[in-house]
Design a protein around this motif. Structure first.
Motif, PDB file in Angstrom:
ATOM      1  N   ARG A 199       0.830  -1.201   0.000  1.00 25.09           N
ATOM      2  CA  ARG A 199       0.000   0.000   0.000  1.00 25.09           C
ATOM      3  C   ARG A 199       0.868   1.256   0.000  1.00 25.09           C
ATOM      4  O   ARG A 199       0.584   2.232  -0.709  1.00 25.09           O
ATOM      5  CB  ARG A 199      -0.937  -0.012   1.216  1.00 25.09           C
ATOM      6  CG  ARG A 199      -2.083   0.992   1.114  1.00 25.09           C
ATOM      7  CD  ARG A 199      -3.133   0.706   2.154  1.00 25.09           C
ATOM      8  NE  ARG A 199      -2.620   0.891   3.499  1.00 25.09           N
ATOM      9  CZ  ARG A 199      -2.542   2.081   4.104  1.00 25.09           C
ATOM     10  NH1 ARG A 199      -2.913   3.187   3.469  1.00 25.09           N
ATOM     11  NH2 ARG A 199      -2.081   2.172   5.334  1.00 25.09           N
ATOM     12  N   HIS A 293     -14.244  -2.652  -3.865  1.00 25.35           N
ATOM     13  CA  HIS A 293     -14.197  -1.346  -3.206  1.00 25.35           C
ATOM     14  C   HIS A 293     -15.331  -0.478  -3.730  1.00 25.35           C
ATOM     15  O   HIS A 293     -15.638  -0.496  -4.935  1.00 25.35           O
ATOM     16  CB  HIS A 293     -12.868  -0.637  -3.493  1.00 25.35           C
ATOM     17  CG  HIS A 293     -11.669  -1.386  -3.017  1.00 25.35           C
ATOM     18  ND1 HIS A 293     -11.255  -1.368  -1.704  1.00 25.35           N
ATOM     19  CD2 HIS A 293     -10.798  -2.188  -3.680  1.00 25.35           C
ATOM     20  CE1 HIS A 293     -10.178  -2.117  -1.573  1.00 25.35           C
ATOM     21  NE2 HIS A 293      -9.878  -2.625  -2.753  1.00 25.35           N
ATOM     22  N   ASP A 298     -14.645   4.074   0.227  1.00 20.98           N
ATOM     23  CA  ASP A 298     -13.259   3.617   0.344  1.00 20.98           C
ATOM     24  C   ASP A 298     -12.322   4.670  -0.236  1.00 20.98           C
ATOM     25  O   ASP A 298     -12.560   5.174  -1.344  1.00 20.98           O
ATOM     26  CB  ASP A 298     -13.056   2.297  -0.397  1.00 20.98           C
ATOM     27  CG  ASP A 298     -13.757   1.133   0.284  1.00 20.98           C
ATOM     28  OD1 ASP A 298     -14.277   1.330   1.400  1.00 20.98           O
ATOM     29  OD2 ASP A 298     -13.798   0.042  -0.299  1.00 20.98           O
ATOM     30  N   ILE A 302      -6.432   3.340  -0.332  1.00 22.90           N
ATOM     31  CA  ILE A 302      -6.647   1.922  -0.076  1.00 22.90           C
ATOM     32  C   ILE A 302      -6.860   1.182  -1.396  1.00 22.90           C
ATOM     33  O   ILE A 302      -6.330   0.092  -1.625  1.00 22.90           O
ATOM     34  CB  ILE A 302      -7.856   1.725   0.854  1.00 22.90           C
ATOM     35  CG1 ILE A 302      -7.697   2.547   2.150  1.00 22.90           C
ATOM     36  CG2 ILE A 302      -8.076   0.254   1.144  1.00 22.90           C
ATOM     37  CD1 ILE A 302      -6.518   2.140   3.000  1.00 22.90           C
TER      38      ILE A 302
END
Length: 413
Positions: A199, A293, A298, A302
């Motif tokens: 990430r 997502h 979201d 992410i």
């Protein structure tokens, strides 16, 4: 916290930023992040990178220095691997305490140092091939690694210990609280730091992936016993593991990535959302991994991680005032900025009363090297025909990804 010993005369000074902050003012970090500075002691003492001047973090940093009987006034050299403010913003106050501090940095970093802080004195310009002998066997070697992820970045290698101070390369989100090294990680923690490294990479480093490959090649001749990044866990048991991870992460830009699909969807009044279950059913019926997502719920920070590692992307969004639904437009613009390239893509969504989202999507993604399967778009609400087509088109996307991953073996002549 106290300073953490890496080797004789080498310590890490980790300071944690809490999870309520946004990294770079933009990226969520639900598990916080560490900022790691390092000290190397010979006859002379070098401090490698610094701390952000925020909240009480400089006080924490000073406490760690004092825990190894050092004082900011006794540091001989500051090695600036990278000028970003999370590593340098406390520098003016450090110089107030230690006006004779000698600073080693690249030529490009010197220009940034002047523009940020007006500092031009006691500078030593270094580059690949240069070294600094601190005495007692401690020798620092410098390697310029531009655009990982700023153009002035370098890494520092201490030869007697084999420690590479890699700055933002090989870093991750996540605080350091009692566990500092890869050999201290549980199986669950290993998975956590791998995911947080991905990430972090997707948010911070992704668009510079070609430079990451070049940087790894520069380091290939070094005897690396420890990789000590500026964020996240220190790799001493198996430093090659994080190098291999970053090699894979960088390779996802030019593809192929993992045989997985990331579904990102948004809906104004539920008409696009009514097709989501059909999309999910279509993908999961094939056994392919699917990450789901919804935006704007979201955060794009992410979403980027799963999109970066996935070979396939499915975008569900309606038309909004003749263009893309704005929350999805932001996500796709970030994909453009971060070079989320070479994906197999399906788009579905309600055209509202006019259509237009597909046209804007085509324009925005024309340089991303995406290969599209035929989209599913309808006016108003979807019917059984659109839902059935969504299922079959999602299966077609899976097959396209599998064909890419397992191309036919050419016949032998």
């Amino acid at each position: 916290m106290k300073a953490v010993k890496i080797a004789d005369g080498i310590h890490c000074l980790p300071v944690n930023l809490e999870n309520y902050q946004l990294f770079e003012g933009m990226w969520p970090m639900p598990h916080g992040i560490s900022i790691n500075a390092y000290v190397v002691e010979g006859d002379k003492t070098a401090l490698i990178d610094l701390i952000e001047d925020t909240d009480d973090k400089p006080a924490d940093f000073q406490d760690e220095l004092h825990s190894i009987s050092l004082d900011e006034r006794t540091i001989d050299y500051l090695i600036i691997n990278h000028m970003e403010p999370d590593h340098t913003s406390w520098l003016p106050k450090l110089i107030e305490k230690n006006p004779n501090l000698q600073i080693c940095l690249t030529k490009k970093a010197a220009g940034v140092l002047k523009s940020f802080f007006g500092i031009e004195s006691n500078l030593h310009l270094v580059g690949t091939g240069d070294s600094l002998d601190l005495g007692q066997g401690k020798v620092l070697h410098f390697y310029e690694t531009p655009n990982i992820h700023w153009p002035e970045t370098m890494m520092t290698y201490e030869e007697s210990s084999g420690v590479l101070f890699s700055c933002d390369a090989f870093g991750s989100y996540g605080t350091l609280d009692g566990v500092y090294f890869d050999d201290q990680l549980s199986a669950e923690q290993r998975v956590f730091f791998h995911n947080e490294a991905l990430r972090y990479y997707a948010n911070i480093v992704a668009s510079f992936s070609n430079f990451v490959i070049k940087g790894i090649d520069i380091l290939s001749g070094l005897d690396l016993k420890v990789i000590a990044p500026s964020h996240g866990i220190i790799w001493r048991e198996n430093p090659q593991a994080i190098i291999d991870s970053y090699t894979h992460f960088a390779g996802y830009m030019n593809g192929p990535a993992e045989p997985e699909i990331t579904l990102i969807w948004s809906s104004m009044y539920g008409n696009t959302g009514k097709v989501v279950d059909s999309i999910i059913e279509g993908v999961r019926s094939t056994g392919m991994t699917l990450h789901v997502h919804r935006v704007p719920e979201d955060h794009v920070g992410i979403i980027l991680a799963s999109a970066w590692r996935s070979s396939g992307i499915i975008i569900g969004m309606p038309t909004y005032e003749y263009e893309m639904f704005p929350p999805m437009a932001w996500v796709l613009d970030m994909f453009r900025r971060k070079k989320v390239w070479n994906k197999k893509v399906l788009r579905f969504g309600s055209a509202g009363w006019s259509g237009g989202a597909q046209r804007e999507l085509d324009r925005l993604t024309e340089k991303l090297k995406w290969e599209f399967v035929e989209p599913i778009e309808w006016f108003g609400a979807p019917g059984a025909e659109e839902k059935a087509r969504a299922k079959s088109q999602s299966q077609a996307l899976v097959q396209l990804i599998r064909d890419q991953s397992c191309p036919d073996t050419p016949e032998k002549p």
